[in-house]
Design a protein around this motif. Structure first.
Motif, short mmCIF file in Angstrom:
data_model
loop_
_atom_site.label_atom_id
_atom_site.label_comp_id
_atom_site.label_asym_id
_atom_site.label_seq_id
_atom_site.Cartn_x
_atom_site.Cartn_y
_atom_site.Cartn_z
N HIS A 17 -18.85 3.78 -9.69
CA HIS A 17 -18.01 3.41 -10.83
C HIS A 17 -18.16 4.41 -11.97
N GLN B 189 -15.13 4.92 -14.43
CA GLN B 189 -14.90 3.76 -15.28
C GLN B 189 -15.99 3.63 -16.34
N ILE C 6 -18.89 -4.57 -14.50
CA ILE C 6 -19.37 -3.77 -13.38
C ILE C 6 -20.78 -4.20 -12.98
#
Length: 484
Positions: free
Chosen positions: A330, A333, A345
């Motif tokens: 991730h 992001q 997350i």
């Protein structure tokens, strides 16, 4: 023996070795090498040594041309001698002789920190030092300098004294400053709660500088907020730390490929073939990269305890495992920070954290406990080796993974163990371990002890079974951190 400064935490053995080397009455100049990954306290330790002994310390600067590096070294030597601006070196041969001449009567340490930076623009420097330390050379015989070369590139420093390297056989000290183990890390952090200490170790490991520079005081109920604010936040220094670890090592070119290898291992692909398959490459294509990551101290190659033709690769540094299991998928992001995104997350990745980060790291902690902290009575003897292994059950046609396999001095099997971080262990775990012990008994390898490690505790039934069976040892967090 010089008293270790109060502000140097632990490192008693390392301090003893350094003081013994630096104050040796051996005639002539001598050479030592100090290595260790970044932020383990090498520089702090060597600066303290120089302060205590009146030694000379110089830290090189990255990417400086040869002339500028020599100029800075000359200025440092002049200041050390109380003659600012009066020392100039035209080449490294002259500079090394100048360092040897810093002491002819009293043995003192002469430290060149970040030595790989110096060699980057002066590849002949190791050969220059070799010639300067020739046994019959007057400049060496008349010197009492204790030259210490220090660096954070484990690959470079490891090769400095091996094979056909110029300095092979010249060094009388080869000291590796390692990261704190989980027990020392807890003491260094000053954390009383064992559960919290383990959680912190799963994320940041035992690197001293992370506590001193990056970690706030945290309570176990604040752990999620700590991860979000101090690890997953792009404003935190820890956010890019793993990328920096690889980028700072001059021996690691093509860092993207090395990150991919580490990511494959973090996902649970621990064999050479499994890593290669995850990367869609042949096993031979990644042999060099695996070796370099081992040399750099980021990967460890662990042979199977029961099958000589099988082995596993394990990530050594917990933060590297956390980065590749939790952050890397991730990264974009997380880097584009938005309100609440890191929280979402982290909530999404918690099962991954338990399975791919906490679990494997807890297992390594348990193996270390068996190797270094468990008493002979607990294991049924002195351990010589602790590994993982797979025991094949031909009747069920299945392989049983064993988290902890303890061998004794004579090669006999002392104990086997199972480790679970996130669950309460019960009689079923003991039954599984006992079944594996029976399989080994059929091969003449019956273990004397059955070890059960748990971060979540044990049922009353299991406590009762342990009380009635002297083979069974239950190791909870209290015992893992403080007992034998």
């Amino acid at each position: 023996m010089l008293v270790k400064p109060l502000d140097v935490f632990d490192r008693d053995w390392e301090w003893e070795q350094l003081v013994r080397f630096a104050t040796s009455d051996r005639p002539g100049a001598t050479l030592g090498v100090v290595s260790g990954r970044r932020r383990q306290g090498k520089t702090y330790l060597l600066e303290a040594l120089c302060e205590a002994t009146g030694g000379f310390f110089f830290a090189a600067t990255e990417a400086l041309p040869r002339a500028e590096a020599l100029r800075q070294l000359g200025e440092a030597v002049a200041e050390f001698q109380g003659q600012p601006g009066s020392v100039r070196y035209d080449d490294w041969a002259q500079a090394i002789d100048g360092l040897l001449s810093l002491s002819s009567e009293k043995a003192i340490p002469v430290v060149l920190d970040e030595f790989p930076y110096m060699v980057r623009d002066a590849p002949e420097l190791p050969s220059t030092i070799q010639r300067a330390l020739s046994p019959r050379r007057p400049q060496r015989r008349d010197s009492r300098a204790r030259l210490l070369l220090c660096g954070s590139s484990m690959t470079f420093m490891g090769r400095l004294l091996t094979g056909s390297a110029p300095l092979r056989g010249r060094s009388s000290l080869e000291l590796v400053v390692r990261t704190f183990d989980f027990r020392l890390a807890r003491r260094f952090w000053g954390v009383e709660d064992h559960h919290l200490a383990a959680l912190l170790y799963f994320v940041v490991g035992g690197t001293p500088a992370y506590r001193g520079e990056y970690l706030p005081d945290v309570r176990v109920e604040d752990f999620d907020a700590f991860v979000v604010d101090h690890v997953l936040s792009p404003a935190s220094p820890l956010f890019r730390e793993v990328r920096a670890l690889l980028a700072e090592d001059p021996s690691l070119s093509e860092t993207g490929l090395y990150h991919t290898v580490l990511a494959a291992v973090a996902e649970g692909n621990t064999t050479r073939g499994g890593i290669a398959s995850r990367m869609e490459r042949k096993a031979t294509d990644i042999s060099h990269h695996l070796t370099v990551l081992e040399d750099s101290g980021l990967l460890r190659h662990e042979p199977d305890a029961f099958r000589s033709n099988r082995s596993q690769y394990q990530i050594v540094e917990p933060l590297v495992r956390f980065h590749h299991a939790i952050m890397r998928p991730h990264w974009t992001q997380l880097e584009r920070a938005r309100p609440g995104r890191a929280v979402r997350i982290w909530e999404q990745r918690k099962p991954t954290f338990l399975g791919q980060v906490a679990g494997p790291t807890f297992e390594r902690m348990c193996r270390l406990w068996a190797q270094d902290f468990a008493g002979p009575g607990t294991l049924g003897g002195e351990p010589s080796d602790v590994r993982t292994g797979v025991v094949y059950d031909s009747a069920r046609r299945v392989g049983h993974e064993v988290d902890v396999v303890v061998s004794g001095d004579e090669g006999g099997l002392l104990a086997i163990g199972e480790a679970k971080w996130g669950e309460t262990m019960d009689s079923h775990h003991l039954a599984r371990l006992a079944h594996i012990a029976d399989l080994l008994d059929g091969r003449g390898q019956r273990p004397g002890k059955l070890l059960l490690f748990s971060g979540g505790g044990f049922t009353a039934e299991l406590h009762g079974a342990a009380d009635s069976d002297p083979r069974v040892e239950l190791v909870d967090l209290q015992r893992l951190y403080e007992g034998e």
